[in-house]
Design a protein around this motif. Structure first.
Motif, PDB file in Angstrom:
ATOM      1  N   PRO A   1       0.740  -0.587  16.798  1.00  0.00           N
ATOM      2  CA  PRO A   1      -0.458  -0.696  15.964  1.00  0.00           C
ATOM      3  C   PRO A   1      -0.091  -0.705  14.479  1.00  0.00           C
ATOM      4  O   PRO A   1       0.798   0.026  14.037  1.00  0.00           O
ATOM      5  CB  PRO A   1      -1.257   0.561  16.316  1.00  0.00           C
ATOM      6  CG  PRO A   1      -0.661   1.080  17.584  1.00  0.00           C
ATOM      7  CD  PRO A   1       0.780   0.682  17.543  1.00  0.00           C
ATOM      8  N   VAL A   2      -0.808  -1.528  13.722  1.00  0.00           N
ATOM      9  CA  VAL A   2      -0.555  -1.662  12.289  1.00  0.00           C
ATOM     10  C   VAL A   2      -1.866  -1.547  11.517  1.00  0.00           C
ATOM     11  O   VAL A   2      -2.880  -2.132  11.915  1.00  0.00           O
ATOM     12  CB  VAL A   2       0.115  -3.008  11.954  1.00  0.00           C
ATOM     13  CG1 VAL A   2       0.365  -3.129  10.450  1.00  0.00           C
ATOM     14  CG2 VAL A   2       1.415  -3.185  12.725  1.00  0.00           C
ATOM     15  N   SER A   3      -1.857  -0.783  10.440  1.00  0.00           N
ATOM     16  CA  SER A   3      -2.980  -0.751   9.496  1.00  0.00           C
ATOM     17  C   SER A   3      -2.456  -1.181   8.138  1.00  0.00           C
ATOM     18  O   SER A   3      -1.343  -0.825   7.744  1.00  0.00           O
ATOM     19  CB  SER A   3      -3.587   0.652   9.400  1.00  0.00           C
ATOM     20  OG  SER A   3      -4.208   1.026  10.618  1.00  0.00           O
ATOM     21  N   ILE A   4      -3.259  -1.939   7.420  1.00  0.00           N
ATOM     22  CA  ILE A   4      -2.831  -2.464   6.122  1.00  0.00           C
ATOM     23  C   ILE A   4      -3.899  -2.152   5.084  1.00  0.00           C
ATOM     24  O   ILE A   4      -5.084  -2.394   5.303  1.00  0.00           O
ATOM     25  CB  ILE A   4      -2.535  -3.986   6.225  1.00  0.00           C
ATOM     26  CG1 ILE A   4      -2.004  -4.543   4.904  1.00  0.00           C
ATOM     27  CG2 ILE A   4      -3.719  -4.765   6.732  1.00  0.00           C
ATOM     28  CD1 ILE A   4      -1.440  -5.955   5.038  1.00  0.00           C
ATOM     29  N   ILE A   5      -3.473  -1.557   3.967  1.00  0.00           N
ATOM     30  CA  ILE A   5      -4.373  -1.143   2.891  1.00  0.00           C
ATOM     31  C   ILE A   5      -4.006  -1.915   1.624  1.00  0.00           C
ATOM     32  O   ILE A   5      -2.840  -1.904   1.205  1.00  0.00           O
ATOM     33  CB  ILE A   5      -4.247   0.377   2.605  1.00  0.00           C
ATOM     34  CG1 ILE A   5      -4.471   1.199   3.870  1.00  0.00           C
ATOM     35  CG2 ILE A   5      -5.221   0.798   1.509  1.00  0.00           C
ATOM     36  CD1 ILE A   5      -4.112   2.678   3.705  1.00  0.00           C
ATOM     37  N   TYR A   6      -4.988  -2.560   1.010  1.00  0.00           N
ATOM     38  CA  TYR A   6      -4.765  -3.266  -0.251  1.00  0.00           C
ATOM     39  C   TYR A   6      -5.736  -2.752  -1.307  1.00  0.00           C
ATOM     40  O   TYR A   6      -6.848  -2.313  -1.000  1.00  0.00           O
ATOM     41  CB  TYR A   6      -4.987  -4.776  -0.088  1.00  0.00           C
ATOM     42  CG  TYR A   6      -3.774  -5.535   0.379  1.00  0.00           C
ATOM     43  CD1 TYR A   6      -2.700  -5.788  -0.472  1.00  0.00           C
ATOM     44  CD2 TYR A   6      -3.700  -6.009   1.680  1.00  0.00           C
ATOM     45  CE1 TYR A   6      -1.587  -6.499  -0.043  1.00  0.00           C
ATOM     46  CE2 TYR A   6      -2.593  -6.718   2.117  1.00  0.00           C
ATOM     47  CZ  TYR A   6      -1.547  -6.964   1.251  1.00  0.00           C
ATOM     48  OH  TYR A   6      -0.442  -7.652   1.672  1.00  0.00           O
ATOM     49  N   GLY A   7      -5.300  -2.837  -2.554  1.00  0.00           N
ATOM     50  CA  GLY A   7      -6.201  -2.636  -3.672  1.00  0.00           C
ATOM     51  C   GLY A   7      -6.852  -3.959  -4.022  1.00  0.00           C
ATOM     52  O   GLY A   7      -6.170  -4.993  -4.106  1.00  0.00           O
ATOM     53  N   ALA A   8      -8.162  -3.965  -4.239  1.00  0.00           N
ATOM     54  CA  ALA A   8      -8.879  -5.217  -4.503  1.00  0.00           C
ATOM     55  C   ALA A   8      -8.419  -5.881  -5.796  1.00  0.00           C
ATOM     56  O   ALA A   8      -8.562  -7.095  -5.963  1.00  0.00           O
ATOM     57  CB  ALA A   8     -10.382  -4.953  -4.554  1.00  0.00           C
ATOM     58  N   ARG A   9      -7.836  -5.086  -6.733  1.00  0.00           N
ATOM     59  CA  ARG A   9      -7.343  -5.644  -7.999  1.00  0.00           C
ATOM     60  C   ARG A   9      -5.823  -5.666  -8.062  1.00  0.00           C
ATOM     61  O   ARG A   9      -5.236  -5.817  -9.131  1.00  0.00           O
ATOM     62  CB  ARG A   9      -7.895  -4.815  -9.165  1.00  0.00           C
ATOM     63  CG  ARG A   9      -9.395  -4.958  -9.370  1.00  0.00           C
ATOM     64  CD  ARG A   9      -9.892  -3.978 -10.420  1.00  0.00           C
ATOM     65  NE  ARG A   9      -9.043  -3.979 -11.603  1.00  0.00           N
ATOM     66  CZ  ARG A   9      -8.891  -2.946 -12.419  1.00  0.00           C
ATOM     67  NH1 ARG A   9      -9.522  -1.798 -12.155  1.00  0.00           N
ATOM     68  NH2 ARG A   9      -8.117  -3.026 -13.471  1.00  0.00           N
ATOM     69  N   SER A  10      -5.178  -5.557  -6.925  1.00  0.00           N
ATOM     70  CA  SER A  10      -3.718  -5.541  -6.890  1.00  0.00           C
ATOM     71  C   SER A  10      -3.127  -6.926  -7.152  1.00  0.00           C
ATOM     72  O   SER A  10      -3.631  -7.932  -6.641  1.00  0.00           O
ATOM     73  CB  SER A  10      -3.246  -5.039  -5.515  1.00  0.00           C
ATOM     74  OG  SER A  10      -1.885  -5.350  -5.300  1.00  0.00           O
ATOM     75  N   TRP A  11      -2.028  -6.966  -7.917  1.00  0.00           N
ATOM     76  CA  TRP A  11      -1.368  -8.250  -8.147  1.00  0.00           C
ATOM     77  C   TRP A  11      -0.757  -8.782  -6.849  1.00  0.00           C
ATOM     78  O   TRP A  11      -0.670 -10.005  -6.654  1.00  0.00           O
ATOM     79  CB  TRP A  11      -0.285  -8.137  -9.226  1.00  0.00           C
ATOM     80  CG  TRP A  11       0.900  -7.280  -8.856  1.00  0.00           C
ATOM     81  CD1 TRP A  11       1.066  -5.952  -9.091  1.00  0.00           C
ATOM     82  CD2 TRP A  11       2.089  -7.712  -8.177  1.00  0.00           C
ATOM     83  NE1 TRP A  11       2.276  -5.515  -8.606  1.00  0.00           N
ATOM     84  CE2 TRP A  11       2.932  -6.568  -8.043  1.00  0.00           C
ATOM     85  CE3 TRP A  11       2.545  -8.925  -7.675  1.00  0.00           C
ATOM     86  CZ2 TRP A  11       4.183  -6.623  -7.423  1.00  0.00           C
ATOM     87  CZ3 TRP A  11       3.787  -8.985  -7.053  1.00  0.00           C
ATOM     88  CH2 TRP A  11       4.590  -7.849  -6.939  1.00  0.00           C
ATOM     89  N   VAL A  12      -0.369  -7.894  -5.937  1.00  0.00           N
ATOM     90  CA  VAL A  12       0.185  -8.333  -4.648  1.00  0.00           C
ATOM     91  C   VAL A  12      -0.915  -9.006  -3.826  1.00  0.00           C
ATOM     92  O   VAL A  12      -0.714 -10.081  -3.263  1.00  0.00           O
ATOM     93  CB  VAL A  12       0.785  -7.139  -3.882  1.00  0.00           C
ATOM     94  CG1 VAL A  12       1.234  -7.566  -2.494  1.00  0.00           C
ATOM     95  CG2 VAL A  12       1.970  -6.560  -4.641  1.00  0.00           C
TER      96      VAL A  12
END
Length: 366
Positions: A290-301
C-alpha cells in the motif's frame, strides 16, 4: 556482517576523503565544524516536549547512520508497526522537528540522517545514477538490520521519498505501508522544446549554468560569507521552519558533501531524476504494497506535473492501494509549512494501517 546500534559512540561524520592542498585549506576558511552542527541541531530539537535517544548504527567500513528514536507515549499490545522517517535533500532529522512529538504517540518512531548528510558518515558514492541509488538502498538495509526492524511504515520526503520508493522496490516485504511526502523524482524531465516555450531565455540560461554545479557549491565557495548569504537567499526556509534552522542547513552542507555529490549524479537539471520512478512503479513495486502520497498544493514538485497523483495511481496494477492527499496552501515542505494538517494526515494513514484497511482494499480489489 554483524551490526549493532550504539548510543555512546559518536564517530566523526566526515570519513575518508581525497586530500589536496585546497581541501586542507578550505575547511578552515569556512566557519563550521562537527561540534557546531551538533549544537545547531540541539538548539532546534530542544523545542521537543518528548524524550528521544540517539543511535549510531554501523553500516560497514567504519561508517554509521545516525538516527533518533522515540518510544510510544501510549504503548499498545501488541505493539503497533513502527514509523521510519527519511528526510529530503540537504537536510536531516531536524526537518521533522514539528512532527516528531505528534507521530510517536502510539508507536516507536525512528528518524535517520541519510549517509552523506547531517550527522551520518559522509561515505563516498559512485558516479553513476543507478549505482548511487543502489548504494543508498544498501546502506538503508544495513541500518534496518542494525536496529533489528522486521516491518515498518516508511515515510520519505522529497529525495527521501525517491529513496523510500527505491528501498521498497528492493525490499518490499520490509515495508508495511509507504508514505511519500512531496516526493522528488517521479515524473520525466521536461523536453527541451517545452522548456523553451514555458520559460524565458534568462531563466533557461540560469538553469543551464546552475546545472553544472552542485547545489551548495555557491555557499561553500563564499567562505565566511556563506552563513549570511544563505540566510539572505533562503528566507523562505526561515519562515517555514524557524530562523535558526538555516544555521543547521549551513553546517549540514558545507562539510564533506558526499551525499550532495551522490544526489548530483542522480538528478537532471536539479528538478528531475535521471531514472524517474513513474516508469518503474508498475513493474518494480510490489502490487500488494500500500502507498499513500501527500503533496502540497503550492509545491514546486507538484507543479511540475499536476496529474502526478493520477499518473502514479495509473502506473500501479488494478487492486493496488494508493491513497492521495493534497494539502491546501502548502509548499514543498508540507510537514513544516502546514504541520497540523500533515500530522493529522499521517495519523489518519497510520489508523488505516493499524486496521489493515489498506490490505483489505487490496484483497477486495483483486
Amino acid at each position: 556482517m554483524s551490526c549493532a546500534a550504539t548510543e555512546t559512540t559518536v564517530p566523526s561524520i566526515n570519513g575518508e576523503r581525497r586530500r589536496s592542498w585546497m581541501s586542507d585549506w578550505l575547511p578552515s576558511w569556512r566557519p563550521t565544524s562537527e561540534a557546531q552542527l551538533e549544537e545547531a541541531e540541539k538548539n532546534i530539537l530542544s523545542s521537543l516536549s518528548s524524550e528521544y535517544r540517539d543511535l549510531y548504527v554501523p553500516i560497514g567500513e567504519g561508517a554509521v547512520i545516525r538516527c533518533l528514536v522515540m518510544e510510544p507515549q501510549e504503548p499498545s499490545f501488541p505493539e503497533k508497526t513502527p514509523l521510519v522517517l527519511i528526510h529530503g535533500f540537504g537536510c536531516g532529522i531536524v526537518q521533522f522537528f514539528k512532527n516528531l512529538d505528534h507521530l510517536h504517540r502510539d508507536r516507536r518512531l525512528y528518524a535517520l540522517d541519510l549517509p552523506g548528510f547531517a550527522r551520518s558518515t559522509r561515505i563516498p558514492f559512485p558516479e553513476e545514477a543507478e549505482a548511487v541509488e543502489a548504494a543508498f538502498v544498501s546502506a538503508l538495509e544495513r541500518w534496518r538490520e542494525g536496529v533489528g526492524l522486521e516491518r515498518f511504515v516508511l515515510l520519505g520526503h522529497s529525495l527521501g521519498g525517491f529513496l523510500s520508493l527505491s528501498y521498497s522496490m528492493t525490499h518490499p516485504y520490509r515495508v508495511r505501508h509507504l508514505i511519500l511526502d512531496d516526493p522528488w523524482g517521479l515524473v520525466d524531465p521536461i523536453a527541451e522544446e517545452e522548456l523553451q516555450q514555458k520559460y524565458s531565455l534568462l531563466f533557461r540560461s540560469i538553469l543551464k549554468i546552475a546545472s553544472r554545479f552542485k547545489p551548495f557549491d555557491w555557499i561553500r565557495g563564499t567562505g565566511p560569507l556563506g552563513p549570511h548569504i544563505l540566510r539572505r537567499s533562503r528566507r523562505d526556509l526561515g519562515r517555514v521552519f524557524r530562523e535558526d534552522f538555516l544555521d543547521y542547513v549551513y553546517h549540514s552542507n558545507v562539510q564533506n558533501p558526499t551525499g550532495e555529490e551522490g544526489y548530483f549524479c542522480m538528478q537532471h537539471r536539479f528538478a528531475w531524476a535521471k531514472r524517474p520512478m513513474l516508469h518503474r512503479i508498475g513493474t518494480d513495486l510490489n502490487p500488494d504494497l500500500p502507498v499513500s502520497i501527500i503533496y502540497g498544493a503550492r509545491s514546486w514538485v507538484y507543479s511540475l506535473d499536476k496529474s502526478v497523483m493520477e499518473l502514479f495511481s495509473g502506473a500501479r496494477p488494478e487492486g493496488s492501494y494508493v491513497g492521495t492527499y493534497l494539502v491546501d496552501d502548502a509548499t514543498h515542505h508540507v510537514h513544516a509549512h502546514k504541520p497540523e494538517e500533515f500530522n493529522e494526515t499521517v495519523r489518519e494513514i497510520l489508523e488505516i494501517v493499524d486496521s489493515s484497511a489498506d490490505m483489505t482494499y487490496c484483497r477486495a480489489s483483486t
